[in-house]
Design a protein around this motif. Structure first.
Motif, PDB file in Angstrom:
ATOM      1  N   GLY A   1       0.796  -1.223   0.000  1.00 29.50           N
ATOM      2  CA  GLY A   1       0.000   0.000   0.000  1.00 29.50           C
ATOM      3  C   GLY A   1       0.824   1.266   0.000  1.00 29.50           C
ATOM      4  O   GLY A   1       0.337   2.325   0.407  1.00 29.50           O
ATOM      5  N   LEU A   2       2.072   1.193  -0.459  1.00 32.15           N
ATOM      6  CA  LEU A   2       2.971   2.345  -0.378  1.00 32.15           C
ATOM      7  C   LEU A   2       3.399   2.879  -1.731  1.00 32.15           C
ATOM      8  O   LEU A   2       4.254   3.753  -1.806  1.00 32.15           O
ATOM      9  N   THR A   3       2.847   2.355  -2.816  1.00 34.06           N
ATOM     10  CA  THR A   3       3.240   2.795  -4.149  1.00 34.06           C
ATOM     11  C   THR A   3       2.010   3.122  -4.970  1.00 34.06           C
ATOM     12  O   THR A   3       1.081   2.323  -5.042  1.00 34.06           O
ATOM     13  N   LYS A   4       2.033   4.262  -5.588  1.00 31.63           N
ATOM     14  CA  LYS A   4       0.991   4.648  -6.534  1.00 31.63           C
ATOM     15  C   LYS A   4       1.578   4.558  -7.945  1.00 31.63           C
ATOM     16  O   LYS A   4       2.782   4.571  -8.136  1.00 31.63           O
ATOM     17  N   THR A   5       0.705   4.489  -8.916  1.00 34.84           N
ATOM     18  CA  THR A   5       1.152   4.264 -10.298  1.00 34.84           C
ATOM     19  C   THR A   5       2.122   5.330 -10.772  1.00 34.84           C
ATOM     20  O   THR A   5       3.122   5.039 -11.426  1.00 34.84           O
ATOM     21  N   HIS A   6       1.872   6.592 -10.443  1.00 28.97           N
ATOM     22  CA  HIS A   6       2.710   7.672 -10.957  1.00 28.97           C
ATOM     23  C   HIS A   6       4.095   7.686 -10.314  1.00 28.97           C
ATOM     24  O   HIS A   6       4.978   8.405 -10.772  1.00 28.97           O
ATOM     25  N   ALA A   7       4.294   6.941  -9.259  1.00 32.53           N
ATOM     26  CA  ALA A   7       5.596   6.932  -8.581  1.00 32.53           C
ATOM     27  C   ALA A   7       6.157   5.522  -8.499  1.00 32.53           C
ATOM     28  O   ALA A   7       6.794   5.161  -7.534  1.00 32.53           O
TER      29      ALA A   7
END
Length: 429
Positions: A194-200
């Motif tokens: 739960g610590l990564t989003k698509t843009h990063a």
């Protein structure tokens, strides 16, 4: 560059193949060359510099990709820029970097070897008499091998096979530590946490690369003080402990769910749901749904798991800390020492051949563990696979630890000649 300008799958595969061959050859040659060129007191430090540079290059490369990721042609620009930088650096090194004095003497170029020794040392620190004496010592040691007609098959004779087995086993242990899974699948793991989003999506790799760089840099000051064996043991045990904790943290996130459900509704935890590529997590309802079901629904699936409970938050941050600790421990010694030891244990005639065999062992097991990670994670579950990595790396290192010679501060020729340090390094007639 071929990968960057490729217009079809075949061109891309050909380019990747060329890159793979070049990487395999350089990974074998670099430790051998640096070891032959370095003074015995700092040989471990200089060979480890190679790993420091690699660990620095990875976050720099991924940062470049992330910065240039502004258009559909961004990957092409990144590959072309990287290839041009590599070409310029290679041309500069080709002009400036000298051949190894040991290799020059082995090929009968005594005066050229003296010139290289003179070039590598300050005149105030090494007089002309000292240079001649050093070159003569190398010449005598190398001449003692004359008439032994080194062949590739010599590596597998009784006098060398033990050293070869140690070199290969160290590389196998390095790859069996789960290093490939933690590095190459970090984005995947961080989404589950739960610590990564698509843009990063590149950020985890960049941050972990920086951790590895700092740990490898820290090892520069201690590898020739603590010794190879002691640092290897500390690094291995620390990484094994980190993997045990990492497995425990995934118990709170994914549990022991196997990814073999006939329906996505069978997953009750977001972590195990996202492991199945056919499924996604619907945040509002807290259900695991198949991507096909969205065709007739207005629901949207989350790209990463929400940290909405105390258990998930604690497990996620503990997992992150464990990943950072494990990769840091790996880079402190286990990542570099196998390359150092394999470049020291053999005589001049067999050193490059032995390095090639050990490097092949490294890349074969790197491929095996990288390809098998997701399948094993699906069948064995994430907690169990990380506990398995912990067991395998400890078992592999302890199986050969007793036989590893301590080579710190000893000349390469003495390691090959002195039976008390390495009984298996000389060539067999």
């Amino acid at each position: 560059m071929l990968v960057g300008v490729s217009t079809n799958y075949t061109m891309c595969i050909v380019g990747r193949t060329v890159i793979g061959v070049a990487l395999g050859v350089s990974s074998m040659i670099a430790p051998v060359y640096i070891g032959e060129l370095s003074p015995k007191e700092f040989r471990g430090l200089f060979i480890t510099f190679n790993m420091v540079a690699i660990n620095l290059g990875m976050p720099v490369g991924y940062t470049l990709i992330m910065v240039l990721n502004v258009s559909e042609n961004s990957s092409t620009c990144a590959f072309i820029i990287n290839s041009l930088l590599c070409l310029c650096l290679a041309a500069l090194l080709f002009m400036l970097v000298p051949n190894s004095p040991r290799d020059l003497i082995y090929r009968g170029k005594f005066e050229e070897a003296k010139a290289v020794i003179r070039q590598l040392n300050h005149p105030k620190l090494l007089s002309e008499e000292d240079i001649t004496s050093q070159a003569d010592s190398l010449k005598k040691a190398i001449q003692s091998e004359e008439g032994l007609s080194p062949k590739f098959s010599q590596l597998f004779n009784a006098s060398n096979r033990k050293a070869l087995a140690i070199s290969c086993m160290l590389q196998v242990a390095k790859q069996s530590s789960g290093f490939s899974a933690l590095q190459y699948f970090s984005v995947y793991l961080f989404k589950i946490l739960g610590l990564t989003k698509t843009h990063a999506s590149q950020l985890p790799i960049i941050l972990l690369g920086l951790v590895q760089f700092l740990a490898a840099a820290a090892s520069l000051g201690i590898i020739d003080r603590l010794g190879r064996k002691r640092l290897l043991l500390i690094s291995t045990m620390a990484m094994a402990a980190g993997l045990v904790v990492l497995g425990g943290s995934f118990v709170a996130i994914t549990g022991f769910d196997q990814v073999n459900k006939s329906s996505c509704n069978g997953y009750t935890r977001c972590g195990s749901c996202l492991l199945d590529t056919a499924c996604g997590w619907e945040t509002q309802t807290g259900l695991c749904l198949s991507h096909e079901s969205l065709l007739s629904s207005s629901s949207q699936l989350s790209a990463s798991c929400p940290m909405d409970t105390v258990r998930s938050r604690a497990g996620s941050w503990l997992a992150v800390a464990s990943i950072i600790f494990s990769l840091g421990a790996f880079s402190l010694g286990l990542g570099s020492i196998p390359w150092v030891i394999q470049s020291e244990m053999f005589s001049q005639a067999l050193r490059s051949r032995a390095g090639a065999v050990a490097a092949i062992s490294n890349w074969i097991f790197s491929y095996i563990w990288t390809v098998s990670f997701l399948h094993l994670a699906f069948v064995m579950t994430l907690p169990v696979i990380f506990w398995l990595y912990s067991f395998l790396v400890v078992a592999a290192i302890t199986s050969v630890y007793w036989a590893i010679p301590e080579t710190t501060g000893i000349a390469l020729e003495d390691i090959a000649r002195d039976a008390s340090y390495s009984p298996t390094c000389s060539l067999e007639k």
